[in-house]
Design a protein around this motif. Structure first.
Motif, mmCIF file in Angstrom:
data_model
loop_
_atom_site.group_PDB
_atom_site.id
_atom_site.type_symbol
_atom_site.label_atom_id
_atom_site.label_comp_id
_atom_site.label_asym_id
_atom_site.label_seq_id
_atom_site.Cartn_x
_atom_site.Cartn_y
_atom_site.Cartn_z
ATOM 1 N N ASP A 184 27.880 -62.712 -10.216
ATOM 2 C CA ASP A 184 26.494 -62.847 -9.587
ATOM 3 C C ASP A 184 26.720 -63.569 -8.060
ATOM 4 O OD1 ASP A 184 25.434 -62.331 -11.939
ATOM 5 O OD2 ASP A 184 24.937 -64.576 -12.542
ATOM 6 N N LEU A 185 25.686 -63.172 -7.195
ATOM 7 C CA LEU A 185 25.707 -63.294 -6.012
ATOM 8 C C LEU A 185 24.421 -64.565 -5.749
ATOM 9 C CD1 LEU A 185 27.490 -62.839 -3.364
ATOM 10 C CD2 LEU A 185 25.828 -60.965 -2.752
ATOM 11 N N TYR A 186 24.842 -65.714 -5.209
ATOM 12 C CA TYR A 186 23.671 -66.476 -5.023
ATOM 13 C C TYR A 186 23.327 -66.565 -3.535
ATOM 14 C CZ TYR A 186 24.543 -68.796 -9.404
ATOM 15 O OH TYR A 186 24.593 -69.293 -10.548
ATOM 16 N N CYS A 187 22.048 -66.715 -3.208
ATOM 17 C CA CYS A 187 21.485 -66.577 -1.623
ATOM 18 C C CYS A 187 20.968 -67.832 -1.330
ATOM 19 C CB CYS A 187 20.588 -65.313 -1.534
ATOM 20 S SG CYS A 187 19.690 -65.263 0.041
ATOM 21 N N TYR A 188 21.328 -68.338 -0.138
ATOM 22 C CA TYR A 188 20.601 -69.402 0.279
ATOM 23 C C TYR A 188 20.219 -69.023 1.840
ATOM 24 C CZ TYR A 188 22.906 -72.506 -3.141
ATOM 25 O OH TYR A 188 23.101 -72.959 -4.289
ATOM 26 N N GLY A 189 19.256 -69.630 2.239
ATOM 27 C CA GLY A 189 18.458 -69.628 3.422
ATOM 28 C C GLY A 189 17.780 -70.852 4.138
ATOM 29 N N ILE A 190 17.667 -70.708 5.521
ATOM 30 C CA ILE A 190 16.899 -71.527 6.248
ATOM 31 C C ILE A 190 16.119 -70.933 7.250
ATOM 32 C CG2 ILE A 190 18.791 -72.102 7.666
ATOM 33 C CD1 ILE A 190 18.116 -75.127 7.730
ATOM 34 N N VAL A 191 14.673 -71.504 7.331
ATOM 35 C CA VAL A 191 13.880 -71.100 8.410
ATOM 36 C C VAL A 191 13.866 -72.116 9.545
ATOM 37 C CG1 VAL A 191 11.677 -70.045 8.566
ATOM 38 C CG2 VAL A 191 13.097 -69.706 6.654
ATOM 39 N N ASN A 192 13.678 -71.707 10.816
ATOM 40 C CA ASN A 192 13.018 -72.293 11.862
ATOM 41 C C ASN A 192 11.716 -72.506 11.668
ATOM 42 O OD1 ASN A 192 12.891 -73.587 14.250
ATOM 43 N ND2 ASN A 192 13.671 -71.942 15.703
ATOM 44 N N ASP A 193 11.285 -73.634 11.508
ATOM 45 C CA ASP A 193 9.782 -74.029 11.322
ATOM 46 C C ASP A 193 8.977 -74.153 12.651
ATOM 47 O OD1 ASP A 193 9.573 -73.569 8.754
ATOM 48 O OD2 ASP A 193 10.034 -75.824 8.249
ATOM 49 N N LYS A 194 9.522 -74.131 13.566
ATOM 50 C CA LYS A 194 9.171 -74.580 15.025
ATOM 51 C C LYS A 194 8.654 -73.034 15.743
ATOM 52 C CE LYS A 194 11.827 -78.682 15.289
ATOM 53 N NZ LYS A 194 12.929 -79.434 16.007
ATOM 54 N N PHE B 2 17.061 -68.074 16.840
ATOM 55 C CA PHE B 2 17.023 -67.302 15.413
ATOM 56 C C PHE B 2 16.089 -67.800 14.862
ATOM 57 C CE2 PHE B 2 21.944 -67.302 15.124
ATOM 58 C CZ PHE B 2 21.878 -66.059 15.536
ATOM 59 N N HIS B 3 15.305 -67.023 14.092
ATOM 60 C CA HIS B 3 14.071 -67.601 13.042
ATOM 61 C C HIS B 3 14.629 -67.860 11.552
ATOM 62 C CE1 HIS B 3 10.315 -68.048 11.272
ATOM 63 N NE2 HIS B 3 10.576 -67.213 10.202
ATOM 64 N N ARG B 4 15.480 -67.019 11.149
ATOM 65 C CA ARG B 4 16.235 -67.279 9.860
ATOM 66 C C ARG B 4 17.313 -67.221 9.636
ATOM 67 N NH1 ARG B 4 17.017 -64.296 5.021
ATOM 68 N NH2 ARG B 4 16.677 -65.534 3.362
ATOM 69 N N VAL B 5 18.218 -68.068 9.026
ATOM 70 C CA VAL B 5 19.618 -67.919 8.701
ATOM 71 C C VAL B 5 19.811 -67.733 7.331
ATOM 72 C CG1 VAL B 5 21.952 -68.778 9.068
ATOM 73 C CG2 VAL B 5 20.202 -69.082 10.797
ATOM 74 N N PHE B 6 20.775 -66.856 6.478
ATOM 75 C CA PHE B 6 21.020 -66.775 5.276
ATOM 76 C C PHE B 6 22.456 -66.817 5.169
ATOM 77 C CE2 PHE B 6 20.169 -62.642 6.789
ATOM 78 C CZ PHE B 6 21.259 -61.832 6.041
ATOM 79 N N ALA B 7 22.932 -67.019 3.780
ATOM 80 C CA ALA B 7 24.451 -66.658 3.744
ATOM 81 C C ALA B 7 24.384 -66.582 1.960
ATOM 82 C CB ALA B 7 25.077 -68.157 4.009
ATOM 83 N N TYR B 8 25.508 -66.026 1.428
ATOM 84 C CA TYR B 8 25.613 -65.664 0.104
ATOM 85 C C TYR B 8 26.891 -66.178 -0.493
ATOM 86 C CZ TYR B 8 22.344 -61.794 0.750
ATOM 87 O OH TYR B 8 21.118 -61.102 1.089
ATOM 88 N N HIS B 9 27.182 -66.558 -1.739
ATOM 89 C CA HIS B 9 28.373 -67.038 -2.222
ATOM 90 C C HIS B 9 28.192 -66.421 -3.619
ATOM 91 C CE1 HIS B 9 27.572 -70.310 -4.828
ATOM 92 N NE2 HIS B 9 26.590 -70.520 -4.266
ATOM 93 N N LEU B 10 29.356 -66.377 -4.175
ATOM 94 C CA LEU B 10 29.637 -65.796 -5.626
ATOM 95 C C LEU B 10 29.428 -67.294 -6.486
ATOM 96 C CD1 LEU B 10 32.934 -63.777 -5.330
ATOM 97 C CD2 LEU B 10 30.580 -63.029 -5.533
#
Length: 59
Positions: free
Chosen positions: A49-59, A8-16
């Motif tokens: 409202d929906l909040y988005c969070y993510g993380i990116v693989n920097d390698k 994976f290069h990027r993973v994201f998720a949402y929450h209310l």
């Protein structure tokens, strides 16, 4: 699980917005707040409202 295991290069998720505990879990996983989608979800007769969070693989 690591990014490399799934390639994976990027993973994201949402929450209310009304569920801040989910946001705390995402932060503990190293995810970063990326933005808000205003009134994106209609639930129980109200827009939320929906909040988005993510993380990116920097390698």
């Amino acid at each position: 699980m690591h990014f490399a295991e799934k390639n994976f290069h990027r993973v994201f998720a949402y929450h209310l917005k009304i569920n801040p505990a989910s946001g705390r879990v995402m932060k503990k996983c190293g995810m970063t707040y990326e933005g808000t989608q205003k009134d994106h979800i209609y639930k129980d007769g109200t827009f939320h409202d929906l909040y988005c969070y993510g993380i990116v693989n920097d390698k």
